[in-house]
Write an enzyme that holds these catalytic residues in place. Sequence first.
Site, PDB file in Angstrom:
ATOM      1  N   ASP A   1     -10.439 -11.957   7.484  1.00 17.53           N
ATOM      2  CA  ASP A   1      -9.075 -11.593   7.905  1.00 17.53           C
ATOM      3  C   ASP A   1      -9.127 -10.470   8.931  1.00 17.53           C
ATOM      4  O   ASP A   1      -8.424  -9.467   8.813  1.00 17.53           O
ATOM      5  CB  ASP A   1      -8.257 -11.176   6.684  1.00 17.53           C
ATOM      6  CG  ASP A   1      -6.752 -11.225   6.960  1.00 17.53           C
ATOM      7  OD1 ASP A   1      -6.358 -11.811   7.986  1.00 17.53           O
ATOM      8  OD2 ASP A   1      -5.986 -10.674   6.144  1.00 17.53           O
TER       9      ASP A   1
ATOM     10  N   VAL B   1       0.853  -1.188   0.000  1.00 17.26           N
ATOM     11  CA  VAL B   1       0.000   0.000   0.000  1.00 17.26           C
ATOM     12  C   VAL B   1       0.887   1.236   0.000  1.00 17.26           C
ATOM     13  O   VAL B   1       1.858   1.310   0.764  1.00 17.26           O
ATOM     14  CB  VAL B   1      -0.933   0.030   1.230  1.00 17.26           C
ATOM     15  CG1 VAL B   1      -1.868   1.225   1.155  1.00 17.26           C
ATOM     16  CG2 VAL B   1      -1.727  -1.261   1.338  1.00 17.26           C
TER      17      VAL B   1
END
Length: 587
Positions: free
Chosen positions: A389, A279
């Site tokens: 997750d 990211v």
Amino acid sequence: MFSIKCGGPEMISEGIVFEADNGTLGTAKYHVTTTQKWAVSNVGLFSGRQNREYMQNTLAQVRNTDSPKLYKSSRLSPGSLRYYGLGLENGPYTVKLFFAETSIPNRTSQSWRSLARRVFDVYIQGTRQLRDFDISKEAGGVERAIIKNFTANVTANHLEIHLFWAGKGTPDSNYGPSISAISVVPNFIPTVTGIPPDTPKEKNQTSLIVGITVSAVGLALIIILVIIYKKREREEEEEEKVLLGICPRPNTFSYSELKTATGDFNPSNKLGEGGFGPVYKGTLSDGRVVAVKQLSVASNQGNDQFVTEIATISAVQHRNLVKLYGCCIGGNRRLLVYEYLENKSLDQALFGQNDLYLDWPTRFNICLSTARGLAYLHEESRPRIVHRDVKASNILLDAELCPKISDFGLAKLYDDKKTHITTHLVALSVNIIHQCNAIILKWLFGTEYAMRGHLSEKVDVFGFGVVALEIISGRPNSYNTLENERIYLLEWTWTLHENYQLLSLLDPTLEEFDENEALRVIGVALLCTQSSPSIRPPMSRVVGMLGGDFEVNNVATKPSYLTDWDFKDITGSLKNEELQTSIASNQ
């Protein structure tokens, strides 16, 4: 002076001898006439034309001229056509260019080919004299002659006439420059042969030929780049067709736009790397600061399915979910653009080296708000989404320390085998329970998959329970530097529960806290981390219990994953063999 019958044999018209220019030119080739007065070069390749001799012969009767034969043939080029005058005496010249459109039918024919347009640019001595020149438009129709006059100044004993297709008009078999004849006459009385006395003629012509060759090669590269650009345009058009079929249509970004925003994905702009890819922080052209996620696994899904999933996630709106601004599907690239959150992830706030202090009201609000976000995904959004997750690193904090769940729905963008109970699932489970005993992971998630055939929302409930304990304790689920009985957070919590010392679990850095709220959070976390999925409460009830709307049920049964296995012996060879056998049997 010199005159050329472009694309045809030698011809006399109005007392002028037009030399023949009817030789075959190649894709990137030049030709010097035997008189060594002029030369011609061509660059380009017709993609949709069978006759590639770069000459046009027609039976059309060109009007409004006393020399119609001059226009029965013409020289063509799919890209770039240059004529050179050689060995000229320096001075001003009049350049006449003879044009007639004989390839495109008249509009009165009502043929689709009559709608074609031939558009190109004309340069004299490197200066553009005509931009977007359309022969039929200038002449007032097809099969009509038109002559364009220019004045050119020769300073280096040669003249260059350049006809260049800039990609405009109709890209069918009749595109590119076309010219019927050229006439170049000096505007003065010549006094010498055109070559300075101290410059050998052969040397001058050799240098010019070299220049022509270099120009031809350079133009060939330009044409190749144009072809690549056109191919990329077609790919973008295909992707646009996919987007038009998606409703609601997601916002899309070009790869170059995101590349610029992130400084070419500069490592200094990297915010982190999760299971789905790195990211980067970026700034869009409109000033918005964003987080750009590069999906590291190329899914087998086509663009349409990928965009459909992105459209679904984009439509999911909740104050405790990270907002997805859009995506990029350039070529085989898959990128997601999210809102940027200043305080980064919860795990960095809790366990990282920073000056961010989370007091008790903030921690309790993070627990409650995260539960609300998961409840929305499980029970209120359409379609329902299982995060799969849930962990502290996937919970981000904005400027006001309000939590926002990230990466929700990303598992749907991957192949089905990525969520099967194989070593891939074990890796995914490790993210949820971090570094706990692998035997627990096998037992817990293997059992759920075997019973249901898929991972349900109860997996998210378990993950939330672990995160809640981490929030109030200020420590990760596994901490090897502590004494044995405190290494694993779940085991230590149950030890404190059995000894009626649950408040000892709270982070010692907390200056003050609400005892009732703390016990409520711990009680809910113990319910959420039960080994049986049926015992774990739905997230909507978790929200109610944390908010005090429902009473927190007492937990009397210690989870079997803590009682059935020797939790501390994580190096035993027997248990390692059991784990490997179990994983292999599920692959």
